[in-house]
Scaffold this motif. Structure first.
Motif, mmCIF file in Angstrom:
data_model
loop_
_atom_site.group_PDB
_atom_site.id
_atom_site.type_symbol
_atom_site.label_atom_id
_atom_site.label_comp_id
_atom_site.label_asym_id
_atom_site.label_seq_id
_atom_site.Cartn_x
_atom_site.Cartn_y
_atom_site.Cartn_z
ATOM 1 N N GLY A 1 80.633 -50.267 32.449
ATOM 2 C CA GLY A 1 79.911 -50.843 33.561
ATOM 3 C C GLY A 1 79.031 -51.610 33.073
ATOM 4 N N GLY A 2 78.253 -51.710 31.857
ATOM 5 C CA GLY A 2 77.124 -52.622 31.459
ATOM 6 C C GLY A 2 76.829 -52.164 29.880
ATOM 7 N N VAL A 3 76.343 -53.187 29.089
ATOM 8 C CA VAL A 3 75.986 -52.732 27.810
ATOM 9 C C VAL A 3 74.649 -53.380 27.339
ATOM 10 C CG1 VAL A 3 78.204 -52.627 26.870
ATOM 11 C CG2 VAL A 3 77.259 -54.809 26.945
ATOM 12 N N GLY A 4 73.918 -53.775 28.490
ATOM 13 C CA GLY A 4 72.643 -54.476 28.159
ATOM 14 C C GLY A 4 72.671 -55.707 27.477
ATOM 15 N N PRO A 5 71.525 -55.951 26.786
ATOM 16 C CA PRO A 5 71.532 -57.325 26.408
ATOM 17 C C PRO A 5 71.908 -57.300 24.692
ATOM 18 C CG PRO A 5 69.345 -56.208 26.124
ATOM 19 C CD PRO A 5 70.311 -55.420 27.043
ATOM 20 N N LEU A 6 73.081 -56.674 24.558
ATOM 21 C CA LEU A 6 73.766 -56.118 23.224
ATOM 22 C C LEU A 6 74.027 -57.453 22.235
ATOM 23 C CD1 LEU A 6 74.749 -53.776 21.656
ATOM 24 C CD2 LEU A 6 76.916 -54.139 22.450
ATOM 25 N N MET A 7 74.339 -58.559 22.716
ATOM 26 C CA MET A 7 74.332 -59.825 22.191
ATOM 27 C C MET A 7 73.420 -60.468 21.983
ATOM 28 S SD MET A 7 78.605 -60.974 23.006
ATOM 29 C CE MET A 7 78.180 -62.519 21.964
ATOM 30 N N ASN A 8 72.247 -60.175 22.363
ATOM 31 C CA ASN A 8 71.283 -61.180 22.614
ATOM 32 C C ASN A 8 70.625 -61.474 21.013
ATOM 33 O OD1 ASN A 8 71.000 -61.679 25.254
ATOM 34 N ND2 ASN A 8 69.389 -60.469 25.375
ATOM 35 N N SER A 9 70.773 -60.497 20.107
ATOM 36 C CA SER A 9 70.626 -60.793 18.667
ATOM 37 C C SER A 9 71.247 -61.768 17.894
ATOM 38 C CB SER A 9 70.676 -59.294 17.813
ATOM 39 O OG SER A 9 69.494 -58.390 18.266
ATOM 40 N N ALA A 10 72.586 -61.938 18.524
ATOM 41 C CA ALA A 10 73.427 -62.952 17.904
ATOM 42 C C ALA A 10 72.769 -64.259 18.539
ATOM 43 C CB ALA A 10 74.836 -62.577 18.404
ATOM 44 N N TYR A 11 72.589 -64.446 19.748
ATOM 45 C CA TYR A 11 72.187 -65.629 20.165
ATOM 46 C C TYR A 11 70.614 -66.152 19.492
ATOM 47 C CZ TYR A 11 75.373 -65.490 24.197
ATOM 48 O OH TYR A 11 76.402 -65.432 25.237
ATOM 49 N N LEU A 12 69.936 -65.068 19.264
ATOM 50 C CA LEU A 12 68.747 -65.539 18.709
ATOM 51 C C LEU A 12 68.984 -65.845 17.195
ATOM 52 C CD1 LEU A 12 66.595 -62.705 19.923
ATOM 53 C CD2 LEU A 12 66.336 -64.871 20.801
ATOM 54 N N ASN A 13 69.832 -65.237 16.656
ATOM 55 C CA ASN A 13 70.369 -65.649 15.269
ATOM 56 C C ASN A 13 70.612 -67.000 15.372
ATOM 57 O OD1 ASN A 13 72.170 -65.693 12.772
ATOM 58 N ND2 ASN A 13 70.727 -63.972 12.293
ATOM 59 N N TYR A 14 71.508 -67.379 16.299
ATOM 60 C CA TYR A 14 72.251 -68.660 16.227
ATOM 61 C C TYR A 14 71.260 -69.772 16.286
ATOM 62 C CZ TYR A 14 75.768 -72.182 17.747
ATOM 63 O OH TYR A 14 76.557 -73.203 17.986
ATOM 64 N N GLY A 15 70.001 -69.483 17.009
ATOM 65 C CA GLY A 15 69.079 -70.474 16.999
ATOM 66 C C GLY A 15 68.710 -71.282 18.058
ATOM 67 N N ILE A 16 69.436 -70.993 19.414
ATOM 68 C CA ILE A 16 69.479 -71.652 20.617
ATOM 69 C C ILE A 16 67.948 -71.218 21.444
ATOM 70 C CG2 ILE A 16 71.889 -71.888 20.950
ATOM 71 C CD1 ILE A 16 71.647 -69.466 22.823
#
Length: 251
Positions: A142-157
């Motif tokens: 149903g939901g995994v929360g902000p699980l990919m936010n670390s990847a977005y932050l690491n990507y540098g956007i």
């Protein structure tokens, strides 16, 4: 009174979700479950988060990273369909505990300086396999929360780009989940009613969240994103405390 309580809670939660890059599903799930039952939570949240994501895309359209979205597109569709297919038949307790631990582990990112170079730099194509796994887990539990936010932050956007790109992908993710849930018989009239009411509330909340976000620095945004990930993980583990206790006693 229960409905009013949920709508007020949804308004607050989706403002916070805009400021922290996601995680609304984890905070709202316990409230929604009280009214519609545990089994209806996933489709209700898919509808409401899909609507809130539409509002975010409209507000952050010019900041969307379409290169990332292109990498996420096919894996999101495939992963969400597979996850929704297993939604009715597979126990998700172990998965929720694992995701909770992964989210809590991001607390170590608070020590990192935003401008420092990471040992492993996330590239655009990395989002394809990550998106497949996250979409599958989202469809399943149903939901995994902000699980990919670390990847977005690491990507540098930037914070605006994170919210816009994540929301564009969320529309695709939750639309696919809604169709899949409907096909397997989980979308009822009651699910639609509560999903749409919470969705409308969330769209209003996103507008107020954007006004607050504009006053934040990128560094402060990064910090609250990481904090929200840790809190989301703690909440997910707390929701499964009975299962964890039973597992520990069985060892």
């Amino acid at each position: 009174m229960q409905l009013l309580f949920i709508l007020i809670g949804a308004f607050i939660v989706f403002i916070l979700s805009t400021l922290t890059g996601g995680g609304a599903s984890l905070l709202l799930m316990p409230l929604v479950a009280v009214v519609v039952g545990v089994k209806a939570v996933a489709p209700v949240m898919a509808i409401s988060i899909g609507m809130s994501s539409t509002s975010k895309v409209a507000l952050f359209w010019k900041h969307i990273d379409w290169k990332l979205f292109a990498w996420l597109f096919p894996s999101t569709i495939i992963g969400s369909i597979l996850g929704a297919r297993l939604f009715a038949s597979l126990s998700s307790d172990y998965l929720q505990i694992l995701i909770g631990l992964l989210l809590v582990s991001t607390i170590f990112q608070l020590r990192q300086k935003p401008k420092s170079e990471s040992r492993f730099k996330i590239k655009a194509w990395h989002f394809a396999p990550m998106g497949l796994v996250v979409a599958f887990l989202s469809g399943l539990i149903g939901g995994v929360g902000p699980l990919m936010n670390s990847a977005y932050l690491n990507y540098g956007i930037s914070k605006e780009s994170l919210l816009g790109t994540r929301s564009a992908n969320a529309i695709l993710l939750h639309s696919t989940k809604i169709i899949s849930y409907a096909y397997f018989g989980f979308v009822t009239g009651e699910v639609l009613k509560y999903g749409i009411m919470i969705g409308v509330t969330s769209m209003i909340a996103v507008y107020f969240g954007k006004m607050i976000l504009a006053k934040m620095s990128d560094n402060f945004f990064r910090q609250i994103v990481v904090v929200s990930m840790v809190l989301s993980g703690v909440l997910m583990l707390w929701k499964n405390k009975d299962f964890i206790s039973a597992f520990i006693y069985s060892i």
